[in-house]
Design an enzyme around this catalytic site. Sequence first.
Site, PDB file in Angstrom:
ATOM      1  CG  ASP A  18      74.972 -43.516 -19.583  1.00  0.00           C
ATOM      2  OD1 ASP A  18      76.454 -43.498 -19.975  1.00  0.00           O
ATOM      3  OD2 ASP A  18      74.751 -42.670 -18.955  1.00  0.00           O
ATOM      4  CG  HIS A  35      82.449 -47.256 -26.740  1.00  0.00           C
ATOM      5  ND1 HIS A  35      81.335 -46.686 -25.928  1.00  0.00           N
ATOM      6  CD2 HIS A  35      83.350 -46.407 -26.394  1.00  0.00           C
ATOM      7  CE1 HIS A  35      81.783 -45.689 -25.296  1.00  0.00           C
ATOM      8  NE2 HIS A  35      83.074 -45.712 -25.314  1.00  0.00           N
ATOM      9  CG  LEU A 129      63.025 -48.253 -38.050  1.00  0.00           C
ATOM     10  CD1 LEU A 129      62.328 -47.477 -36.852  1.00  0.00           C
ATOM     11  CD2 LEU A 129      64.131 -49.332 -37.422  1.00  0.00           C
TER      12      LEU A 129
HETATM   13  C1  FPP Z   1      77.582 -43.976 -23.346  1.00  0.00           C
HETATM   14  O1  FPP Z   1      78.452 -44.898 -22.553  1.00  0.00           O
HETATM   15  C2  FPP Z   1      77.907 -44.517 -24.890  1.00  0.00           C
HETATM   16  C3  FPP Z   1      78.497 -43.434 -25.856  1.00  0.00           C
HETATM   17  C4  FPP Z   1      79.022 -42.352 -25.455  1.00  0.00           C
HETATM   18  C5  FPP Z   1      78.443 -43.908 -27.009  1.00  0.00           C
HETATM   19  C6  FPP Z   1      77.282 -44.789 -27.581  1.00  0.00           C
HETATM   20  C7  FPP Z   1      78.059 -45.404 -28.787  1.00  0.00           C
HETATM   21  C8  FPP Z   1      77.645 -46.697 -29.414  1.00  0.00           C
HETATM   22  C9  FPP Z   1      76.912 -47.690 -28.500  1.00  0.00           C
HETATM   23  C10 FPP Z   1      78.404 -47.254 -30.288  1.00  0.00           C
HETATM   24  C11 FPP Z   1      78.218 -46.254 -31.860  1.00  0.00           C
HETATM   25  C12 FPP Z   1      76.879 -46.296 -32.111  1.00  0.00           C
HETATM   26  C13 FPP Z   1      76.471 -46.277 -33.326  1.00  0.00           C
HETATM   27  C14 FPP Z   1      74.884 -46.061 -33.499  1.00  0.00           C
HETATM   28  C15 FPP Z   1      77.213 -46.662 -34.506  1.00  0.00           C
HETATM   29  P1  FPP Z   1      79.604 -44.333 -21.802  1.00  0.00           P
HETATM   30  O2  FPP Z   1      81.060 -44.297 -22.604  1.00  0.00           O
HETATM   31  O3  FPP Z   1      79.201 -42.654 -21.446  1.00  0.00           O
HETATM   32  O4  FPP Z   1      79.439 -45.231 -20.534  1.00  0.00           O
HETATM   33  P2  FPP Z   1      79.746 -44.724 -19.013  1.00  0.00           P
HETATM   34  O5  FPP Z   1      78.835 -43.666 -18.555  1.00  0.00           O
HETATM   35  O6  FPP Z   1      79.661 -46.168 -18.137  1.00  0.00           O
HETATM   36  O7  FPP Z   1      81.280 -44.295 -18.926  1.00  0.00           O
END
Ligand code: FPP
Length: 239
Positions: A18, A35, A129
């Site tokens: 997150d 991201h 893994l």
């Molecule tokens: C949370 O940050 C993150 C996500 C909803 C997406 C996580 C995705 C990635 C790290 C990239 C894709 C992953 C893979 C495994 C290919 P948020 O957007 O909720 O952040 P915020 O709470 O600060 O708005």
Amino acid sequence: MEVLETGKLPNHVAIIMDGNGRWARQRGLPRIEGHIKGLDSVREIITVTRRIGIPYLTLYAFSKENWSRPKDEVQRLLELLGLYLEKELPLMMENDIRFNVIGRTSDFPKRLVRQLNDVMTKTKRHRSLLLNIALSYSGRQEILDAVKAIIKDVKLGKVKRIDEKRFSTYLYTGGIPDPDLLIRTSGEMRVSNFLLWQIAYSEIYITPVLWPDFREEAYFEALREYAIRDRRFGGLKEV
Ligand code: FPP
């Protein structure tokens, strides 16, 4: 390495990644940049997990609820996932990493589903893994899907008695041990519908570090904390 010397590494680590959006906002960048940077953390955490010999890692990449984000962000995230798979397949092949998806991938564009299946097939014999990526995932939906599937098998006479062990084989994670350690980055004190059944006895570690900044050192901090926790599974402390 200190964390390894303790000899008490978790067998399965699950992570709620997150804070990508906040990381970008703090720098005046569009959310997608968070991201993109978050993908570097994904790569580093997978590499470290493999290196130190933790055999199961589950990453929450896209929740069922994430579909309600602006269309543009969802589309960019799905594109990123496609690019990630293309780029990281060699890492998985070279490092004996098995890729697995948990969640309702049928919700995704057909091309991406084909790509996900392809990577799962190509890596299915790898054993060092098991990397689970939760996509279009909802813990409640998973439990409901398991209930429906088990009812079907009861009706077919395949299941006579339902207990916890049997039920858990019907979850998306069937056959995979429950997480010992659940990490959430960016300081939110929520479980957000992640692995609701499986985290019954997991140790929970919440760090204020935002996901794009969650690298080896922050991960070791979590593992060190885990190593000194006293897990009792509802029983009494050993004397
Ligand atoms: C949370 O940050 C993150 C996500 C909803 C997406 C996580 C995705 C990635 C790290 C990239 C894709 C992953 C893979 C495994 C290919 P948020 O957007 O909720 O952040 P915020 O709470 O600060 O708005």
